[in-house]
Each structure stands twice: as C-alpha cells, then as structure tokens.
Design an enzyme around this catalytic site. Structure first.
Site, PDB file in Angstrom:
ATOM      1  CE1 TYR A  12      -3.781  -2.373   0.507  1.00 52.80           C
ATOM      2  CE2 TYR A  12      -3.011  -2.914   2.819  1.00 52.80           C
ATOM      3  CZ  TYR A  12      -4.122  -2.863   1.993  1.00 52.80           C
ATOM      4  OH  TYR A  12      -4.426  -4.319   1.855  1.00 52.80           O
ATOM      5  CG  ASP A  80      20.926  -1.740  17.341  1.00 44.19           C
ATOM      6  OD1 ASP A  80      21.496  -1.149  18.292  1.00 44.19           O
ATOM      7  OD2 ASP A  80      19.487  -1.368  17.156  1.00 44.19           O
ATOM      8  CB  THR A 104      24.732   6.723  25.735  1.00 43.94           C
ATOM      9  OG1 THR A 104      24.626   5.714  25.560  1.00 43.94           O
ATOM     10  CG2 THR A 104      23.676   8.086  24.887  1.00 43.94           C
ATOM     11  CG  HIS A 152     -31.046  10.752  15.297  1.00 41.68           C
ATOM     12  ND1 HIS A 152     -30.063  10.031  16.901  1.00 41.68           N
ATOM     13  CD2 HIS A 152     -31.693  11.883  14.918  1.00 41.68           C
ATOM     14  CE1 HIS A 152     -30.214  11.738  17.423  1.00 41.68           C
ATOM     15  NE2 HIS A 152     -31.359  12.624  16.358  1.00 41.68           N
ATOM     16  CD  GLN A 234      20.440   4.744  28.241  1.00 41.51           C
ATOM     17  OE1 GLN A 234      19.730   3.995  27.658  1.00 41.51           O
ATOM     18  NE2 GLN A 234      21.968   4.457  28.664  1.00 41.51           N
ATOM     19  CB  SER A 282     -19.918  -9.496  -5.284  1.00 42.66           C
ATOM     20  OG  SER A 282     -20.019 -10.931  -5.325  1.00 42.66           O
ATOM     21  NE  ARG A 322      16.948   3.180  27.672  1.00 40.05           N
ATOM     22  CZ  ARG A 322      16.528   2.494  26.043  1.00 40.05           C
ATOM     23  NH1 ARG A 322      17.919   2.917  25.703  1.00 40.05           N
ATOM     24  NH2 ARG A 322      15.723   2.299  25.477  1.00 40.05           N
ATOM     25  CB  SER A 327      13.698  -0.826  22.098  1.00 47.60           C
ATOM     26  OG  SER A 327      15.021  -1.294  20.525  1.00 47.60           O
ATOM     27  NE  ARG A 331      14.619  -2.584  17.627  1.00 48.85           N
ATOM     28  CZ  ARG A 331      15.888  -2.483  16.821  1.00 48.85           C
ATOM     29  NH1 ARG A 331      16.534  -2.316  15.250  1.00 48.85           N
ATOM     30  NH2 ARG A 331      17.385  -1.458  17.487  1.00 48.85           N
TER      31      ARG A 331
END
Length: 479
Positions: A12, A80, A104, A152, A234, A282, A322, A327, A331
């Site tokens: 999409y 990572d 960090t 309504h 952090q 359909s 933290r 995490s 993601r």
C-alpha cells in the site's frame, strides 16, 4: 515469497514513506549523526583530523556489502549500534577511533527517530493539503445541490451536497493544524550522555560546561532543529511519541467518519466512490459495486487509531532514566503509524478525485420526504390567504397521516401534495405549491456557508502548500 512482509510497505504505502523507515535510511542517518557530532567536537577543540571528517562524509550511504558487514557484526556483538560503529570505521579508518566519541547509543537511535518523526510529518502534510483541496473543489461544485439531511440516519431537514462535504473538510483542517503543531513542536535529543547528565562530554572538555552546552546546541543546529530538549534521561521522553501519534490517530478518526459517510450514501445510491471500468465488485454477484476504497480506509483507520495506545502505554512504563522495553515496540509502532497515515491519504485522495454524484436519485429521495417538511410552509401560506391556522393544521395533519400510511403500509409514493391539490380547502394556494416545494428554499444558508468556509478558512490554511498543490498528480489506488 516465503517470508512475511507487512502489507503496509509491500502493498500500500508510497515509496517515499517506505524509504524513510528503511534500514538504509536509518543507518545512513546514524552516520550523519556521527559525522555532525565529530564536526561539532572538532569545532570546539577536540583533536579530530580533517581526514576523519572527510572519510566519514564520503561514506554516509551504505551499500549491500556494508549492510552485510553490519549484520554479521551485530550477530557477534548483539548490539546494533556498536556493530555499525565498527562497520563505519572500516570505510572511514581515519575516524575509527573517534566515531561515537562521548556518545551513548541513544544519541543515534533517539535523534534519528526524531528526524524520522519530523520528516514523516513533512511527507504527510502536503498530501493532507491535497486531500483538503480536492474535497474543497467537490464542495464548491455542489455548493447548492439540495440533498436530504440525516440525523440519527433518519430523514431530517435539507442541506446541500457541498455543505455536507464541508463537515469533512473542517475535520481535515483540524488534522492539518494538529500535524503542523506536532512538527513545529518537535525538538532534538541532542548530546546528553548515558543518563542525560552529559557527564561523558564534560570529561571530554575537561570540565568546561560552556563547551558542553555549545556542543549540544551546535549538533542541534546542524540538523535544523529549533531547539534541543533541555533535560532527558538516556532517551527523550516517550511522551513525545504520543504527542505525534495522537494527531495521527485523530486523523484516522476523521478518515473513518468520511469513509463511513460515503459508504452510507453509496447504499442510498446518492454518491459513489470511483469504480473502474474493469473493476469487479463481487465474485458471485456481478452487479455489485462495493465501496472497497472506503472500506479499506475504514479498516486501516481503525488500525491507526489503535496504534496510538501503544505510545501511551510505553510512555507510562519508562522507569526512571530509561528501560529497554520500549525498543521493540517502537520499531513497529512508529513506522506503522506513518505508513498507515500515508496510505490513508493516498486512498482518500483517490476517492475525492473520483466521487460520483447522482442528482436524480437525490432528487427522488427529497421528493419522498419534502411534502412532510413543507407542511409548515403550507400552513403559513393558508394563513396569509386569510385562513385559520388551527383549522389548517388539523387538515394537513390528517392528510399527512394518510400519506404516511400509503408510504409505510402500502409501499407507495408520498402522495401528500396530490391530496392537498384535491382538497378544496387548499384551493387558494394551489398555484403556490410549486414554489412552496422548491428544495432550494429549504437549505437555509448552506450555499453561502460553503462559500464563506472555503474563502475564509480553507484558502488561508492551504496557502503554505500552494507550490506542492501545483505539482500533485492524480492518485492511483494500489492493489
């Protein structure tokens, strides 16, 4: 073929939004963050060579080989960021010893996420402006076409097709405002260190607080953010994610309302979404014209509304400086929210560019209900002709009940006006009946409201997007 892929990107979403949240963009942004950190540290007196800066600048984009090196390194180190520090150092050896200096992991991960939030909103806003523009053209075209209003989902007083569209546009304008606010309010995490105290950078600059403050400000400037958050742990506060996904979720509610309205009108055969020449409604019922675009919009809008809950729950459980249970969730949550919003905008643009209106169907439905609505006008006309209001009220009440029985019990057409024309009591106003039943006299200020709304509210809101709107192509629906 044998591995699951999210339909959001594979089926999409636009190429630009999918690219924004790709690994290539993410890790390339990390490298830009390391480069700008080194530039700022060098400007403030740290011993970083020009070769280090130039080698980093020359290798900001990762090729397939670099991605593989990083993946292999992450398997070994289970980290990572450090895997990518090592990989960056292999192509920028002069910088290997200073990459990530004083930082960090959240220096790159969090600042990158803030960049993605900003860029994601920058992709969405012109698309939202386009949708508003398209619906505005629709509202202007049908500003004075009377249609039966519903409360309504029961017949009510008349409005116009264009006025009804302004109800959709107004909510989209609020979404535009909310997303603009969210983007302009975004700050940068900057350089804050492991628990937000900037202790590592204070050590690098031999206790010089002014230089640490200057470093934070300079890196923030290099990425074009108006400010850095003054205090962090952090990570930057996960409340920021909620502040961005909240408006996206609210936009989802708008889309769901618009798409549902169009689905209801399609059932009434008054308005339909685009239906392509070879489209099949359909597999069994060849005559069907299912509102699949609006159904898709409702489906994905619900997903977007639900995603927001993740940001609230994640924000609420960030312990002290933290915790890492945010995490994996983020993601998924953040990219999916932007990809979903992106898809909804393309789908809504496609719908708005091809809406089909059936005035004769709309007129027939009006003719079925208008005689009842016109009874007060008939009473007033009789009074002006010298009649008695109470007597007229009773006569029109009896005739209305008789006509109602024909409609409800016999399945016939509303014959109230025919009954009025056959009752000699109403002869003094027979010649006025056509004027008394003109639908355009029942819509109040709807056409003028459309004109004023488009002029005073929509046009100013779209002014910042004038250049974007000039270059918009007709939206094509994905598979």
């Amino acid at each position: 073929m044998d591995t699951y892929q999210t339909p959001l990107s594979s089926r999409y979403a636009s190429k630009e939004m999918s690219k924004l949240f790709s690994n290539g963009t993410r890790f390339g942004t990390w490298r830009k963050l390391w480069l700008n950190l080194a530039i700022a540290e060098k400007e403030l007196g740290l011993d970083i060579s020009d070769d280090a800066i130039e080698q980093m600048r020359a290798h900001l984009d990762l090729d397939e080989g670099q991605m593989k090196v990083a993946a292999d390194e992450e398997k070994k180190r289970r980290h990572d960021v450090m895997a990518h520090v090592h990989t960056f150092g292999t192509v920028a050896p002069a910088a290997a010893g200073i990459i990530h200096l004083g930082a960090t992991s959240c220096y790159v991960t969090d600042n990158a996420d803030l960049i993605f939030l900003r860029e994601g909103l920058s992709i969405l806003l012109p698309k939202l402006a386009t949708v508003i523009s398209r619906f505005s053209s629709f509202a202007e075209q049908y500003r004075d076409l009377p249609t039966l209003g519903f409360t309504h989902f029961q017949p009510a007083q008349l409005t116009t097709v264009g006025k009804r569209a302004t109800l959709w546009i107004q909510e989209l304008l609020w979404d535009l405002r909310n997303l603009e606010r969210a983007r302009s309010d975004l700050g940068f995490r900057g350089v804050k260190g492991t628990t937000g105290t900037q202790g590592s950078f204070l050590a690098l600059f031999d206790g010089d607080h002014a230089k640490v403050e200057a470093l934070d400000k300079r890196v923030t400037e290099l990425f074009g953010f108006p400010y850095a958050y003054p205090v962090t742990g952090q990570t930057y506060s996960r409340k920021i994610d909620a502040d961005v996904l909240g408006p996206l979720s609210s936009f989802g509610a708008t889309v769901h309302k618009i798409a549902t309205d169009i689905r209801l009108l399609a059932n009434l055969k008054e308005i339909e979404e685009p239906f392509e020449k070879d489209q099949i409604g359909s597999s069994a019922m060849a005559y069907k014209r299912n509102p699949m675009r609006c159904e898709r919009a409702c489906s994905l809008a619900r997903h977007l509304m639900v995603i927001y809950q993740n940001t609230l729950m994640t924000s609420s459980v960030q312990w002290l400086e933290r915790t890492l249970d945010d995490s994996a969730n983020r993601r998924v949550t953040i990219p999916e929210a932007f990809l979903t919003a992106d898809i909804l905008l393309t789908t809504l643009q496609n719908i708005s560019e091809g809406l089909v209106v059936y005035p004769r169907v709309i007129g027939r439905r009006i003719s079925q209900e208008l005689p009842f609505m016109a009874t007060e006008n008939i009473i007033m006309a009789i009074v002006k002709a010298g009649g008695d209001r109470q007597e007229c009220h009773e006569k029109i009440r009896v005739l209305s009940h008789q006509a109602g029985a024909v409609v409800k019990e016999q399945g016939g057409e509303n014959d109230l006006i025919d009954r009025v024309k056959k009752d000699n009591y109403f002869e003094p106003i027979w010649s006025q009946l056509d004027d008394l039943l003109d639908p355009k006299t029942f819509v109040g200020r709807a056409p003028e409201q459309v004109d004023g709304f488009l002029r005073d509210w929509v046009k100013p809101a779209l002014k910042p997007y004038e250049e974007d709107l000039k270059n918009v192509k007709i939206a094509e629906l994905s598979v």
